[in-house]
Design an enzyme around this catalytic site. Structure first.
Site, PDB file in Angstrom:
ATOM      1  N   ILE A  52      15.102 -33.581 -39.916  1.00  0.00           N
ATOM      2  CA  ILE A  52      14.534 -33.004 -41.127  1.00  0.00           C
ATOM      3  C   ILE A  52      14.303 -34.087 -42.178  1.00  0.00           C
ATOM      4  CG2 ILE A  52      14.871 -31.281 -42.956  1.00  0.00           C
ATOM      5  CD1 ILE A  52      16.980 -29.987 -41.064  1.00  0.00           C
ATOM      6  N   CYS A  53      13.138 -34.035 -42.815  1.00  0.00           N
ATOM      7  CA  CYS A  53      12.871 -34.977 -43.904  1.00  0.00           C
ATOM      8  C   CYS A  53      13.069 -34.235 -45.220  1.00  0.00           C
ATOM      9  CB  CYS A  53      11.453 -35.502 -43.799  1.00  0.00           C
ATOM     10  SG  CYS A  53      11.027 -36.630 -45.107  1.00  0.00           S
ATOM     11  N   LEU A  54      14.213 -34.451 -45.848  1.00  0.00           N
ATOM     12  CA  LEU A  54      14.523 -33.735 -47.088  1.00  0.00           C
ATOM     13  C   LEU A  54      15.315 -34.685 -47.984  1.00  0.00           C
ATOM     14  CD1 LEU A  54      14.468 -30.982 -48.572  1.00  0.00           C
ATOM     15  CD2 LEU A  54      16.594 -30.405 -47.414  1.00  0.00           C
ATOM     16  N   ASN A 106       7.635 -31.171 -42.048  1.00  0.00           N
ATOM     17  CA  ASN A 106       8.784 -31.979 -42.442  1.00  0.00           C
ATOM     18  C   ASN A 106       9.924 -31.942 -41.421  1.00  0.00           C
ATOM     19  OD1 ASN A 106       7.706 -30.528 -45.269  1.00  0.00           O
ATOM     20  ND2 ASN A 106       7.747 -32.750 -45.215  1.00  0.00           N
ATOM     21  N   GLN A 149       7.535 -35.612 -41.672  1.00  0.00           N
ATOM     22  CA  GLN A 149       8.453 -36.107 -40.652  1.00  0.00           C
ATOM     23  C   GLN A 149       7.669 -36.175 -39.337  1.00  0.00           C
ATOM     24  OE1 GLN A 149      11.917 -36.787 -40.818  1.00  0.00           O
ATOM     25  NE2 GLN A 149      11.783 -37.419 -38.695  1.00  0.00           N
TER      26      GLN A 149
END
Lengths: 202, 521
Positions: free
Chosen positions: A93-95, A85, A128
């Protein structure tokens, strides 16, 4: 529009709270203003225990938009990290809470805790970094050791991954740039021949 | 729709265009031996009744429904409106779901308790800006989460700036309660933002209500109501644009909204690929791999099966032995080129990697077949629009020369209109047929389609005759065309209904490609 003043008041309070909170054991090391600027902060978190990141220290680059806290902070890893991610190139960051699920009542401390939790439990279905995510799904042990190698190399984690270190040394001896070698080997699943082809086509 | 809105239930046939050509039932047994007596405007499968509404009238419809739910459930108007949007303005459903769902996120009873709790402290801290405010400066949403008024204002402003209306959630990190309109009206203080919010939420109300539709033309503030919403043609009485009631795009019956969207997308996406494949590749006559010839002579050797053949006639190369590199189906010039290329023995053959090449080729051919016809009708439609203008001019001239009055030439105008209407219908039958599965229903549909097509071609020809035209023949053709158009639409409707049942039985909606929609998605 929300006055930046309000954002700054809040940031100052948030900084103070992280400073006095005994979060150290939870993995939040510090949150500081960069060069005294309240719209650009640096956060430091620990790699979560029983993960390949254990013992590593990770620096987060945090930018505060003028609309904060009504818009989420922009957070990315300044330390290189091998994680489905997190982009292995840019540190993005993929959050969800950094995008659509942000709520004004959340704080930088909650963001840092969430990022630390994300390190411990990757979500490969919402990647990500596609290369890392597919490795995570198909070759978990290679993923673990690559993540551990990156933790040792970039985040000062104590563990060692000798065979990977050796492959890097071998290619550095051929005259390639060390950090390029590390990236390329990781992206090629530690296949030296493949990495060579990428680094020196023809 | 809301009860008590009886005003809007009375639907009249406003559809002037559709009603224009109502075949009168006086003529019986025509040359094709069909009794047209029972064909009247009501039976027209394309007929659609709707009424146009002003902005104010739509607001009134919304208000009535909101009031109904609000009174029935004892809620604030904002919460009632949110519930109605979620339940697509079905008041019965809204009331029922809410009662079943009493413990869910909208529950005001729990919130009401929170709201009425006695507040001991007079000061409290807003957990967004971290400042201590007096209780008066704090504002609590229906969910019970409380933040200071100025934070609410900034938050709402930033959300509206992002284009949100319905669906702005509470600022609390774990709360996903939608904020009601009345709350926004109270705490959003910026004038322009408030206007934008009202526009956004109004649009959501119209879009979530299957019985309402709005004119898709930019800046045209016209709305439509139908008690039987369907993907049929609406003609805006303000700007004259014509569109589908359900999806707002170009009118597309007999295709349903989903089919036509799929088709448009396919036509857009595949435009380049399909024409390239059709013009640059062929199948190996032996193993049916797709082959792209990227240069060299016409003597091809398939990489897959090693079969040797001629690119031009696709025959076995051995039959070309005596006249090396010359194919008898080749034209003279190309043959000469081929001889010139004879020296070049190397032939490059690239079989395209496909699992079932023959299936792929068939699918492509099928697509191209339908696409070509779709485009042909599109082209004819454009030409016939010109024809329509010519007819109009011709009639004007005749009236000026005192060769009868406008009424005397009305049949010519009617013929033109009917021609356009059928032409459009035919154009859209091609995507419809493309997505139909093979079988008897497809055969019947294509038979009806062919009948309409031939009638229309005759009609088009007759109209173009100009002054020499035979009025009796023209009228017979018009009746025939109208009859066949209706038959075609009735059949399409039948197929969609059967498909609907098939889906219900199979409970596998994705499999049936020709879907149907009577309500807005």
């Amino acid at each position: 529009m929300s006055a930046p003043n309000m954002a700054f008041n809040r940031i100052q309070r948030e900084l103070a709270e992280v400073a006095k909170a005994s979060d150290a054991e939870k993995g939040i090391v510090s949150l500081e203003a960069k060069d005294g600027r309240l719209d650009h902060l640096t956060g430091v978190i620990k790699g979560p225990p029983s993960s390949p990141y254990e013992g590593g220290t990770y620096v987060l680059d945090i930018k505060i938009p003028p609309e904060y806290p009504f818009k989420p902070p922009e957070v990315k890893f300044a330390t290189k990290v091998w994680h489905p991610n997190v982009s292995s190139v840019t540190g993005a960051i993929c959050l969800d809470i950094l995008r659509t699920n942000w709520a004004a009542a959340m704080t930088l401390r909650t963001v840092m805790i969430s990022i630390q939790a994300l390190l411990g439990s990757p979500v490969a279905d919402d990647p990500q970094d596609a290369v890392v995510a597919s490795q995570f799904k198909t070759n978990r042990s290679l993923f673990d050791s690559t993540a551990k190698y990156w933790a040792t190399t970039y985040a000062d984690a104590p563990s060692e991954v000798p065979e990977m270190k050796e492959k890097v040394a071998q290619m550095v001896a051929m005259g390639f740039n060390e950090s390029d070698v590390r990236d390329t080997l990781s992206w090629s699943g530690w296949d030296v021949a493949k990495a060579l082809e990428k680094l020196a086509p023809e | 729709m809301a009860e008590g809105d009886d005003d809007y239930y009375d639907c009249y046939d406003d559809d002037a265009d559709e009603a224009d050509f109502a075949t009168t039932s006086e003529e019986l047994n025509l040359d094709f031996g069909v009794n047209l007596k029972n064909i009247d405007a009501d039976a027209d499968p394309e007929a659609f009744s709707y009424t146009s509404l002003t902005h104010e009238e739509v607001k009134q419809i919304i208000r009535t429904a909101v009031e109904f739910v609000r009174n029935k459930l004892n809620l604030s108007t904002g919460v009632a409106k949110n519930l109605l949007i979620e339940n697509r303005w079905n008041t019965e459903d809204t009331v029922q779901t809410f009662r079943q769902d009493e413990a869910s996120k909208h529950v005001p009873s729990a919130f009401a308790r929170l709201r009425n709790r006695t507040v001991s402290e007079s000061m409290s801290e807003c957990s967004v800006c971290y400042t201590t405010k007096t209780r008066d400066n704090m504002a609590e949403n229906t969910c019970g989460h409380s933040f200071c008024a100025s934070c609410w204002n900034s938050y709402l402003e930033s959300q509206v700036a992002e284009g949100k209306g319905f669906g702005i959630t509470c600022m609390d990190s774990k709360c996903d309660v939608n904020i009601g309109e009345d709350f926004v009206m109270e705490y959003l203080t910026d004038g322009p933002s408030l206007q934008k919010y009202e526009r956004n939420i109004f649009r959501t109300c119209v879009e979530s209500n299957p019985s309402l539709s709005h004119c898709p033309t930019n800046n045209c503030d016209n709305y439509f109501f139908s008690s039987q919403p369907d993907s049929k043609r609406v003609v805006c009485d303000k700007c004259q644009s014509s569109f589908c009631f359900v999806c707002g795009s170009e009118y597309h019956l007999p295709c349903c909204c989903r089919t036509i969207r799929q088709w448009w997308k396919k036509v857009m996406d595949d435009a380049d690929t399909s024409s390239y494949i059709s013009s640059h590749t062929k199948d190996c006559p032996n193993c049916e791999s797709s082959i792209e010839k990227n240069g060299g002579c016409n003597h091809l050797i398939c990489r897959q099966c090693k079969y040797e053949f001629c690119w031009v006639c696709l025959e076995d190369w051995k039959s070309h032995g005596a006249e090396y590199y010359v194919c008898n189906r080749f034209n003279a010039k190309k043959a000469a080129d081929a001889v010139a290329a004879a020296a070049e023995v190397a032939t490059v053959v690239i079989p395209l990697a496909v699992n079932k090449p023959n299936v792929r080729r068939l699918a492509l051919n099928k697509y191209l077949f339908y696409l070509e016809r779709w485009k042909n009708h599109e082209q004819s439609l454009r030409l016939e629009e010109n024809l329509m203008n010519q007819i109009h001019d011709r009639v004007q001239k005749k009236v000026q020369n005192r060769e009868g009055s406008l009424i005397d030439w009305q049949y010519l105008m009617d013929a033109g209109k009917l021609l356009l209407k059928c032409r459009r219908a035919l154009q859209y039958t091609y995507p419809f047929a493309y997505y139909l599965e093979d079988g008897p229903s497809r055969m019947l549909f294509e038979h009806l389609q062919a009948e309409l097509e031939s009638t229309i071609e005759n009609l088009s020809f007759t109209i173009e005759q100009g002054d020499k035209l035979d009025v009796a023949a023209l009228q017979a053709q018009m009746r025939s065309a109208e009859f066949r158009r209706r038959a075609l639409f009735r059949d399409a409707k039948e197929i969609k209904t059967t498909a609907a049942q098939a889906i219900l039985q199979a409970a596998e909606p994705q499999k049936t490609i020709c879907s149907f929609q009577t309500v807005r998605p």
